[in-house]
Structure formats: structure tokens, C-alpha cells
Write an enzyme that holds these catalytic residues in place. Sequence first.
Site, PDB file in Angstrom:
ATOM      1  N   ASP A   1      83.154  12.327 -33.671  1.00 22.33           N
ATOM      2  CA  ASP A   1      82.487  12.917 -32.457  1.00 22.33           C
ATOM      3  C   ASP A   1      82.653  11.702 -31.425  1.00 22.33           C
ATOM      4  OD1 ASP A   1      80.167  14.719 -31.755  1.00 22.33           O
ATOM      5  OD2 ASP A   1      79.175  12.765 -31.227  1.00 22.33           O
TER       6      ASP A   1
ATOM      7  N   SER B   1      67.853  17.958 -25.112  1.00 29.19           N
ATOM      8  CA  SER B   1      68.964  18.986 -25.242  1.00 29.19           C
ATOM      9  C   SER B   1      68.794  19.712 -26.677  1.00 29.19           C
ATOM     10  CB  SER B   1      70.322  18.333 -24.859  1.00 29.19           C
ATOM     11  OG  SER B   1      71.251  19.651 -25.095  1.00 29.19           O
ATOM     12  N   GLN B   2      69.142  18.779 -27.541  1.00 20.73           N
ATOM     13  CA  GLN B   2      68.998  19.078 -28.971  1.00 20.73           C
ATOM     14  C   GLN B   2      67.656  19.370 -29.407  1.00 20.73           C
ATOM     15  OE1 GLN B   2      71.297  20.191 -31.182  1.00 20.73           O
ATOM     16  NE2 GLN B   2      73.051  19.538 -30.064  1.00 20.73           N
TER      17      GLN B   2
ATOM     18  N   HIS C   1      73.181  13.532 -35.626  1.00 23.12           N
ATOM     19  CA  HIS C   1      74.527  12.857 -35.473  1.00 23.12           C
ATOM     20  C   HIS C   1      74.159  11.420 -36.023  1.00 23.12           C
ATOM     21  CE1 HIS C   1      77.713  10.741 -33.488  1.00 23.12           C
ATOM     22  NE2 HIS C   1      76.938   9.993 -32.425  1.00 23.12           N
TER      23      HIS C   1
ATOM     24  N   GLU D   1      91.664  24.736  -8.510  1.00 22.13           N
ATOM     25  CA  GLU D   1      92.557  24.362  -9.429  1.00 22.13           C
ATOM     26  C   GLU D   1      92.362  23.515 -10.392  1.00 22.13           C
ATOM     27  OE1 GLU D   1      95.231  26.234  -9.407  1.00 22.13           O
ATOM     28  OE2 GLU D   1      94.975  27.410  -7.836  1.00 22.13           O
TER      29      GLU D   1
END
Length: 338
Positions: A190, A26-27, A107, A226
Site C-alpha cells: 500500500d 474519509s474512511q 491499514h 492534456e
Amino acid sequence: MKVFYDADANIEIIRSKRVAVIGYGSQGHAHANNLKESGVDVIVGLPQESKSWKKAEDAGLEVMFTGDAVKMADVIMILVPDELAPAVYRNEIEPNLSAGKYLAFAHGFSIHFKKIVPRDDVNIFMVAPKGPGHLVRSEYTRGRGVPCLLAVYKDVAGDTREVGLSYASAIGGGKAGVIETNFKEETETDLFGEQAVLCGGLTALIQAGYETLTEAGYSPEMAYFECLHEMKLIVDLLYEGGISNMRYSVSNTAEFGDLTRGGRIITDATKAEMKKILGEIQSGEFADEWMSECDGGKENFKRLEAEGQDHPIEDVGKRLRSMMPWLEQDRKVDAAKN
């Protein structure tokens, strides 16, 4: 708090260096592609058996074995999962790392909890986008950016802060703001946000709301809309202008229910549990538990993940989303590409 923008950064600094992005998840895919399109010389470092090798090549990126990428690069950004980072560093990065290079992270987990203990003659910084990699990439392609955190852990060369700021600007962070912090603060906040609010707290709240409605006899479809579908509408209002903005936008009835009932869901007992979770993060207990889980084959992780995938809300949601084809347009997550 110091906040920097593109005007404060010299993007030519990172353009003058060769950057190795280790990992293409992803990163990794976001950093590599954003850097490339910002005019930076980028290599993607991957193991030979990586399923991401072809994805990176198809994106027009140079790909090579991790150790070779480290040897050839000036800046090495480690973007493999936290549980894999220590072994990748020990086996592939450290043996090929020479003095004066820049070791970077998105990170602070591995450094803060000493899962990786780097040698003393390298520079260490962090550029941590405050959003998933798929958002980092999609915002960049729209000419925007995701805010980033910048931290320096070790500055041997005397210019590590400037290199990190230049890197942050090149991935789009300078358009949204680059906030200076430290590894401890980034890591602990985080993890807490993920566990207590953004992921753990949110998904548990959604599932509990869905179960409450369906157990009371309401249709699964209504419960899904909802308790999950409309969450995006509310979060968008929060993202745009905070809690007051959301309350201004919803009906008076909804706001009164918010003001009078929310505290009955998130109680003093909930906050006490949040403090306990924060304590486990600060002490390193969670980090040790996670690494132990990984060392043991992730048996508990896989069981819990499977239970989540088997929750009725997932089947209902899949069916309802198939009736909304516009959700497939401009998807941020496409497993075939990123």
C-alpha cells in the site's frame, strides 16, 4: 490467494455485535454509514473538540467520546490518521479495552511497524478497502462495493477471521471481493503504491508534463487538459480492462507513442529509485521518518503541501473546472458532509 464474497460471509455475526468506529474522516464516515445501513449497531468515537462530531450526528449516527465508545463496543475499528493512532490508542483506547474484544484496522501501518503494540488478550484483524473512503461510501450507496483486504494478526477467540469477513461484507466489500492477506503485505504494498505510482509518481508526472508544455510556449489550458484532465479518461479504461483494454481504445498513433516512448520516461533509473523507495518502506525507515515529521509539527510536510497548492496547474484547473458544472454533480468528496 483466497477471495470471498457475500455468500461466504455471515453478516449476522457483525450485526450481533456493537461496533465503535473511531474517527470520522474519509474512511470513518464510510465505514460508519455503511455499517449502519447494513443493520449494524454503530457508535462513532470522537474527541470532544472534533469538527466531525456534528457531521456524524447529522448523518443519524450515535456519537460519544472515544473512551466511552470503546467501553461499550465489542469491535473497535481504528480509523484515525496513522500519525495520531498511537496516542489515541495509548490515551483513549487501551485504558478502556477489555479482554476478548476485537481491535480492527483499515491499514496495517501501526501494527506492522509496532507504533501500536496491543495487549495479548484481544483479537486483532484488518479490513482494508482498496479505495478512498469516499469511494467506499459512494459505491455502497449504488448497491456496489470496493474490494477489501482481510488479515488476522491475533485470534484469541478463534473466530476473528469470521468476524472480519462479516465486517467486510457489511461495508460492501463482499460485493466486489474480499482478498485474504497479512498485515506485512498490505502495509508495504500500500505504501509503495501510494508513493511510487498512485500519488507520488502520478502527481510528479502530471506536473512535469504540464511544466514541459508551458515552458515550451503552449497555453496553460491546453497543458492542463492534456496532462491532467484527460488522465481520468485513460485511468477509466485501465480500471475497466487493464492496459490492453486502454491500448485497444485509443488511436493507433497514441498506442504507438505509448509503446515507443513510455520506456523513455520510466527508465531503469526510475525503477532503481522505486526499489530504493520499497527498501525504505520495508526497513521501517519511511514509517519512522513520517512519525518524526509529525512529532516535529509537520514543518516539512506543510511546506511541501503549500508548494503543491501554489503550482500553476492548480489555478488553471480551478478556473477550467468552474466551466464544467457537471463535475459538481454527485461529488464523492464534500468537506461539509464527509
